[in-house]
Scaffold this motif. Structure first.
Motif, short mmCIF file in Angstrom:
data_model
loop_
_atom_site.label_atom_id
_atom_site.label_comp_id
_atom_site.label_asym_id
_atom_site.label_seq_id
_atom_site.Cartn_x
_atom_site.Cartn_y
_atom_site.Cartn_z
N LYS A 20 0.86 -1.18 0.00
CA LYS A 20 0.00 0.00 0.00
C LYS A 20 0.90 1.22 0.00
O LYS A 20 1.79 1.33 0.84
CB LYS A 20 -0.90 -0.03 1.24
CG LYS A 20 -1.98 0.99 1.26
CD LYS A 20 -2.86 0.77 2.49
CE LYS A 20 -4.11 1.57 2.42
NZ LYS A 20 -4.96 1.33 3.60
N GLU A 23 -0.61 8.00 -3.32
CA GLU A 23 -0.47 8.59 -4.65
C GLU A 23 0.70 9.58 -4.63
O GLU A 23 0.85 10.35 -3.69
CB GLU A 23 -1.78 9.29 -5.04
CG GLU A 23 -1.89 9.61 -6.49
CD GLU A 23 -3.29 10.09 -6.85
OE1 GLU A 23 -3.81 9.62 -7.86
OE2 GLU A 23 -3.84 10.94 -6.12
N GLU A 43 -3.86 -5.68 -16.55
CA GLU A 43 -5.25 -5.44 -16.18
C GLU A 43 -5.77 -6.57 -15.29
O GLU A 43 -6.43 -6.34 -14.29
CB GLU A 43 -6.10 -5.31 -17.43
CG GLU A 43 -7.53 -4.92 -17.15
CD GLU A 43 -8.31 -4.65 -18.42
OE1 GLU A 43 -9.54 -4.84 -18.38
OE2 GLU A 43 -7.72 -4.27 -19.44
N LYS A 89 -1.70 6.14 -10.16
CA LYS A 89 -2.89 6.85 -9.69
C LYS A 89 -3.58 6.02 -8.61
O LYS A 89 -3.37 4.82 -8.49
CB LYS A 89 -3.86 7.08 -10.86
CG LYS A 89 -3.25 7.85 -12.00
CD LYS A 89 -2.89 9.25 -11.59
CE LYS A 89 -2.32 10.04 -12.76
NZ LYS A 89 -1.44 11.12 -12.34
N ALA A 90 -4.42 6.68 -7.83
CA ALA A 90 -5.16 5.99 -6.77
C ALA A 90 -5.95 4.84 -7.36
O ALA A 90 -6.52 4.94 -8.44
CB ALA A 90 -6.08 6.96 -6.05
N GLY A 91 -5.92 3.72 -6.66
CA GLY A 91 -6.64 2.53 -7.11
C GLY A 91 -5.81 1.29 -6.89
O GLY A 91 -4.74 1.31 -6.27
N THR A 92 -6.27 0.20 -7.45
CA THR A 92 -5.60 -1.09 -7.32
C THR A 92 -4.83 -1.38 -8.60
O THR A 92 -5.40 -1.29 -9.70
CB THR A 92 -6.63 -2.21 -7.06
OG1 THR A 92 -7.33 -1.91 -5.86
CG2 THR A 92 -5.95 -3.56 -6.93
N HIS A 93 -3.55 -1.71 -8.46
CA HIS A 93 -2.68 -2.00 -9.60
C HIS A 93 -2.15 -3.42 -9.45
O HIS A 93 -1.68 -3.80 -8.37
CB HIS A 93 -1.53 -1.00 -9.65
CG HIS A 93 -1.99 0.41 -9.82
ND1 HIS A 93 -2.07 1.02 -11.06
CD2 HIS A 93 -2.42 1.32 -8.92
CE1 HIS A 93 -2.52 2.25 -10.91
NE2 HIS A 93 -2.74 2.47 -9.61
N ASN A 108 -1.89 -1.26 -3.81
CA ASN A 108 -3.05 -0.41 -3.55
C ASN A 108 -2.52 1.01 -3.33
O ASN A 108 -1.73 1.25 -2.42
CB ASN A 108 -3.82 -0.90 -2.34
CG ASN A 108 -5.12 -0.16 -2.14
OD1 ASN A 108 -5.54 0.61 -3.00
ND2 ASN A 108 -5.74 -0.37 -1.01
N THR A 110 -3.40 4.87 -2.47
CA THR A 110 -4.42 5.71 -1.86
C THR A 110 -4.09 7.17 -2.08
O THR A 110 -2.94 7.55 -2.33
CB THR A 110 -4.51 5.43 -0.34
OG1 THR A 110 -3.25 5.72 0.26
CG2 THR A 110 -4.89 3.99 -0.07
N LYS A 111 -5.10 8.01 -1.97
CA LYS A 111 -4.90 9.47 -2.15
C LYS A 111 -4.24 10.04 -0.93
O LYS A 111 -4.28 9.57 0.14
CB LYS A 111 -6.23 10.16 -2.40
CG LYS A 111 -6.74 9.87 -3.80
CD LYS A 111 -7.84 10.84 -4.16
CE LYS A 111 -8.32 10.56 -5.56
NZ LYS A 111 -7.85 11.49 -6.54
#
Length: 111
Positions: A20, A23, A43, A89-93, A108, A110-111
């Motif tokens: 985790k 950003e 993806e 960017k924020a999100g799951t990669h 993961n 986060t902002k």
């Protein structure tokens, strides 16, 4: 045998397989193994570029990113080398090795 019976071996993995970060932070990936690996963002998890390994893992279909050397080529890390991932960017990669598709990591952001 470990590849066929268990889908890999405990020592053949990304460590950690989940992280985790915030950003704007970068992620440094170091290859401490004895052969080249990739740390390719995908993806969805799936098969890699080696058909024989995909077959041994139950007939995995190669992921789209593993079919394009322009995508995975820059993510190949030689033994002892590193790769720095920036601008997530924020999100799951999801990241995987296109040579060894059981090597996976979820990052993961986060902002």
């Amino acid at each position: 045998d470990a590849l066929v019976l268990a889908g890999g071996h405990g020592a053949w993995r990304f460590n950690p397989n989940y992280a985790k970060i915030r950003e704007g932070e970068s992620l440094k990936v170091i290859n401490e193994g004895g052969e080249s690996h990739s740390f390719t963002e995908v993806e969805d998890f799936g098969g890699g570029i080696i058909p024989e390994i995909n077959e041994l893992l139950g007939g995995l279909e190669p992921v789209r990113e593993a079919q394009d050397p322009e995508i995975f080529g820059p993510t190949i890390i030689a033994p002892g080398d590193s790769l720095t991932i920036t601008d997530l960017k924020a999100g799951t990669h999801r990241f995987m090795c296109v040579f060894h598709p059981w090597q996976q990591s979820v990052i993961n952001v986060t902002k």
